[in-house]
Write a protein that holds these residues in place. Structure first.
Motif, mmCIF file in Angstrom:
data_model
loop_
_atom_site.group_PDB
_atom_site.id
_atom_site.type_symbol
_atom_site.label_atom_id
_atom_site.label_comp_id
_atom_site.label_asym_id
_atom_site.label_seq_id
_atom_site.Cartn_x
_atom_site.Cartn_y
_atom_site.Cartn_z
ATOM 1 N N ALA A 1 -39.894 35.564 -7.880
ATOM 2 C CA ALA A 1 -40.011 34.397 -7.137
ATOM 3 C C ALA A 1 -39.878 33.531 -6.206
ATOM 4 N N GLN B 1 -45.288 31.744 -1.189
ATOM 5 C CA GLN B 1 -46.896 32.126 -0.577
ATOM 6 C C GLN B 1 -47.853 30.952 -1.384
ATOM 7 N N GLN B 2 -47.267 30.477 -1.899
ATOM 8 C CA GLN B 2 -47.402 28.621 -2.706
ATOM 9 C C GLN B 2 -47.094 27.794 -2.245
ATOM 10 N N TRP C 1 -43.215 34.233 -3.993
ATOM 11 C CA TRP C 1 -43.990 33.329 -4.922
ATOM 12 C C TRP C 1 -44.023 32.009 -4.646
#
Length: 258
Positions: free
Chosen positions: A109, A115-116, A112
């Motif tokens: 998580a 990456q966002q 992620w």
């Protein structure tokens, strides 16, 4: 059954308590705490050197092996005939479940989130607050599992991706407050609880405690240096690695406090 008072019972209980304390001292001095090694290498400014990376890897593996062996040992030797041992076994399973949860759910998580986040942009403050809250929750959870309040935040810290944007943002927001306020306050409070007058109670017990502190410390230095030397490391680096792996710090102070 004869329930008359046994005058030797208090003496026996005192001896059992002393043996447990000595065992705790021995375990505390045999363990190499990864956070202490990381702080030492950071202060010496050799964190990213070849010796620093070797010490970090060795300290991390040692710390995780110690946690794993302790959990497995508790499960293996627990006797499920009484509730206390059943709770110890359940706590060990929950402790391993906490580690698995952080590694296989929390870390993906957080990756992620990285990456966002657009390149060159700061991470959203909401994610920063989530990580801080996660550290507090994991600390409370590990405290009730009787594995130490530092265990949960330690594993969460390992799961956080290093560098920008998330890791660097956490360091910028928390490092000054934790290192400049919380750490000195904790050390001061623990020192205020120390009673030097207790050292004069039993001189033989003091000698046993000194031996239990000196022998593991010297053994770790010698063993680490010899193994490094056997792997064809330079003599100076081998001795330095042995000293680094034997360092004591705030984690050991917290262990004594608990």
């Amino acid at each position: 059954a004869n329930r008359s008072y046994n005058p030797n019972s208090a003496y026996i209980e005192d001896q059992i308590r002393r043996q447990r304390n000595r065992y705790g001292i021995l375990v505390a001095h045999s363990v190499t705490a990864f956070p202490v090694i990381a702080l030492l290498l950071k202060d010496l400014k050799i964190l990213n050197t070849e010796l620093g990376r070797l010490a970090m890897s060795s300290g991390l593996i040692t710390h995780l092996l110690q946690v794993a062996i302790t959990s497995v040992n508790t499960i293996w030797f627990s006797n499920l005939k009484n509730k206390q041992d059943y709770n110890q076994t359940l706590d060990s399973f929950l402790c391993m479940a906490l580690v698995i949860l952080i590694i296989f759910i929390i870390r993906p998580a957080l990756l992620w989130v990285v990456q966002q986040t657009p390149k060159g942009r700061p991470v959203n403050d909401l994610y920063i607050f989530f990580v801080i809250l996660l550290c507090f929750v994991s600390g409370v959870f590990s405290y009730y599992l009787d594995v130490g309040v530092l265990f949960g935040p330690f594993i969460v810290g390992l799961a956080i991706p290093e560098g920008p944007p998330l890791g660097s943002a956490l360091v910028d927001k928390l490092d000054t407050f934790s290192s400049g306020v919380l750490l000195p306050t904790f050390i001061t409070l623990v020192t205020l609880r120390t009673s030097l007058s207790a050292l004069a109670i039993n001189k033989s017990s003091i000698m046993v405690s000194i031996v239990l502190m000196v022998v593991p410390f010297a053994s770790k230095i010698i063993v680490c240096s010899l193994v490094a030397r056997y792997c064809k490391m330079p003599l100076n680096d081998s001795i330095a690695l042995g000293l680094i792996m034997s360092i004591k710090g705030v984690v050991d102070l917290a262990t004594y406090s608990f």
